[in-house]
Structure formats: structure tokens, C-alpha cells
Design a protein around this motif. Sequence first.
Motif, PDB file in Angstrom:
ATOM      1  N   UNK A   1       0.859  -1.184   0.000  1.00 16.55           N
ATOM      2  CA  UNK A   1       0.000   0.000   0.000  1.00 16.55           C
ATOM      3  C   UNK A   1       0.901   1.241   0.000  1.00 16.55           C
ATOM      4  N   UNK A   2       0.966   1.910  -1.137  1.00 19.47           N
ATOM      5  CA  UNK A   2       1.807   3.089  -1.281  1.00 19.47           C
ATOM      6  C   UNK A   2       0.926   4.329  -1.381  1.00 19.47           C
ATOM      7  N   UNK A   3       1.208   5.330  -0.545  1.00 20.65           N
ATOM      8  CA  UNK A   3       0.415   6.558  -0.510  1.00 20.65           C
ATOM      9  C   UNK A   3       1.331   7.735  -0.809  1.00 20.65           C
ATOM     10  N   UNK A   4       0.982   8.530  -1.799  1.00 19.90           N
ATOM     11  CA  UNK A   4       1.748   9.725  -2.142  1.00 19.90           C
ATOM     12  C   UNK A   4       0.782  10.861  -2.443  1.00 19.90           C
ATOM     13  N   UNK A   5       1.328  12.085  -2.510  1.00 19.81           N
ATOM     14  CA  UNK A   5       0.542  13.266  -2.846  1.00 19.81           C
ATOM     15  C   UNK A   5       1.091  13.868  -4.130  1.00 19.81           C
ATOM     16  N   UNK A   6       0.211  14.152  -5.065  1.00 18.14           N
ATOM     17  CA  UNK A   6       0.599  14.774  -6.324  1.00 18.14           C
ATOM     18  C   UNK A   6       0.729  16.275  -6.079  1.00 18.14           C
ATOM     19  N   UNK A   7       1.922  16.820  -6.326  1.00 15.57           N
ATOM     20  CA  UNK A   7       2.222  18.205  -6.012  1.00 15.57           C
ATOM     21  C   UNK A   7       2.622  18.970  -7.266  1.00 15.57           C
ATOM     22  N   UNK A   8       2.155  20.184  -7.358  1.00 19.27           N
ATOM     23  CA  UNK A   8       2.531  21.030  -8.494  1.00 19.27           C
ATOM     24  C   UNK A   8       3.998  21.428  -8.407  1.00 19.27           C
ATOM     25  N   UNK A   9       4.545  21.507  -7.217  1.00 18.03           N
ATOM     26  CA  UNK A   9       5.948  21.877  -7.058  1.00 18.03           C
ATOM     27  C   UNK A   9       6.880  20.821  -7.639  1.00 18.03           C
ATOM     28  N   UNK A  10       6.395  19.592  -7.796  1.00 16.39           N
ATOM     29  CA  UNK A  10       7.172  18.527  -8.416  1.00 16.39           C
ATOM     30  C   UNK A  10       6.862  18.402  -9.901  1.00 16.39           C
ATOM     31  N   UNK A  11       6.210  19.429 -10.446  1.00 14.62           N
ATOM     32  CA  UNK A  11       5.835  19.425 -11.863  1.00 14.62           C
ATOM     33  C   UNK A  11       4.899  18.262 -12.182  1.00 14.62           C
ATOM     34  N   UNK A  12       4.015  17.932 -11.240  1.00 13.61           N
ATOM     35  CA  UNK A  12       3.054  16.850 -11.400  1.00 13.61           C
ATOM     36  C   UNK A  12       1.670  17.416 -11.699  1.00 13.61           C
TER      37      UNK A  12
END
Length: 325
Positions: A1-12
Motif C-alpha cells: 500500500x503506497x500513498x503519495x501526494x501529487x504536487x505542483x511543485x514537483x511538476x506533477x
Amino acid sequence: CKITIIKRSNNESAVSAAAYQSGEKLFSEYDQEQKYYPYKNEVTHKEILLPPHAPPEFADRNTLWNSAEAQEKQWNSQLARRFVLAIPREIPPEQYAGLIRDYCREFFVSKGMIADFAIHDKGDGNPHAHILLTMRAMDEKGKWLPKSRKVYDLDGNGERIRLPSGRWKSHKENTVDWNDRKYAEIWRQGWADTANRYLEANDRPERLDLRSYARQGIDKIPTVHMGPAACQMEKKGIQTIRTVPPDRRSGEETVCSGEPKRAAGTHPAGAGSEKPAEPDRETTEYGTLIRHLFCDWKPQASAFFFATKWICRQRERLCELLPVK
């Protein structure tokens, strides 16, 4: 179970992530680009689950994630939360959708989040699910709520406190607590419980336990996910060396890195050396330069890119407001 956050600062981009997991062509209104991954042909099921107060038009994937991104104005905004779940192979494939649907409804949709999930299965024994969750709550009319609100501090008499600058003392409170660290444990345990219910219903003896070996009381060294870089090297026939972190060293190799594996008993300094040779100053400086060029530039470049885009947008808005002579 992998949880991440999509961030604009990472160009995502949330639109890009939705296009990847669904295999659909989506158009991003933020950067005016079409997002499409034609090689994603292992998508066996995709679905969007809406809470009762969400607008019906959010059942469209393109509308949903463009609307979610449009609410975020900062260069470092959090756009979506992403889950990657490994589905137990002992569960029949026709039950995969029901499994993910039950999990999302119990832990996310019931709390006010919109869940967009897709199931990937290449038939290679690695079925898994991708879930995208919205970061903002909605009011009863289906309007996005702010992530935080301003709250004034009060003194013992219930009066506002004025600062020397003349402003009122205040602090920021989050509208929802979905970013609280406690939920990572709750959501992971919830996934294990949901999957175990399906395993039990299918009369399977296997059970999913996401606790570490230490928490389970098992004296065993855990392995670590290999990662895409090392996997690609292994597929090309390049052997990779397994290294062990200092806190888990016990004579067994567990962690796979992207370094080519050397023959046993050899060292960079040459055969028969007792220890590797110390790198000279020129080699050290060259390695530092490479690290700065290929590792340390990403956050600064991303910030500069979005700052430039923001300045250009403000200039366009200013030109629209000024009278044309």
C-alpha cells in the motif's frame, strides 16, 4: 500500500495521473496539453465514486480533475492523493472491482472525498489498483471548500488580540484533517481488513498483514522494493548489487540498488586489495558536480518554471484590464 501526494511543485498533474491510470485521453486546462499514455493497455476496470453532495458532472474524469486543479492557485499546491494497492492474487479477478469499491466507499467517499480508481492487470501475477482522491471538501451544494480558514485568537475575556502592527492575532486551521499522519495507519489497516474479508469469503487461508516484521514479532530481515531503475537494469542482463542499511545489517543482502554488481572478492582498486581505493580530489569534485547537475536542480527549476508561468499570466490579465490606445 503506497500513498503519495501529487504536487505542483514537483511538476506533477492530477489530470496526467488520471490519464495514466485510466488509459484515457484527457486535456489539461492548466497547461493546455493533452495527456495520454497509449501503452497503458492493462486497464481492466475504471470507475469514479462520488459522495452524495458532489455534482453529477464530476462523474466525467476530465471535468473532475480539471475542476480540482483549477481551485489550486499556488505553485506548490497539493492536487490529489494517490494510492497504489497490490491486490491479493488469491481473490478471483471478477471480484477486484467490488473489493476496491468497498474499500473506497468505507474510508474515502463516506468522508466526503471523490475516489477515482482503476485496476491494472497484465496477467503476469501482479494485479494492482490505482486510486486518486480529491484533497478538498465540498459543501452541501457541491462547491469546493477552502483547504483552510482564518481563525482569530481570543484573550481570556473572549476578545480579539491586537498586535503592535495594528492587525488582529490569528492562525490558520485546516478545513479537514485528511493530511494527518494518523490516517496513513488507518487507511493501510483498512485495506488489509477489506482484503482479508474477501479472502475469507473465498475460503482462502492467506491473510494480508501490512505491519512490519518487528511489529509482528517476527525475527526476519525485510526486503525493499527494487524500483524501476534497477528492474530495467536486471531485464537488460545487468546484475545489481544488494546493499543493507546500517540498522539492518546481518550478513544478508536485502536492498537492491542501481549499481552494477562486481565479482566476489574484487574491489575497484584491483584484485587482491583489502579495501577500495580512496577517490582522489578530482574524482570527488566531478561526482559532486554531477550530483548538483542531475539531482539538486529539480526543485529550483520547477519553482522557476511555475513562477515564470504565473508572471506571464498576470501580465496577460493586466493587458486585458488596461485600455488599448
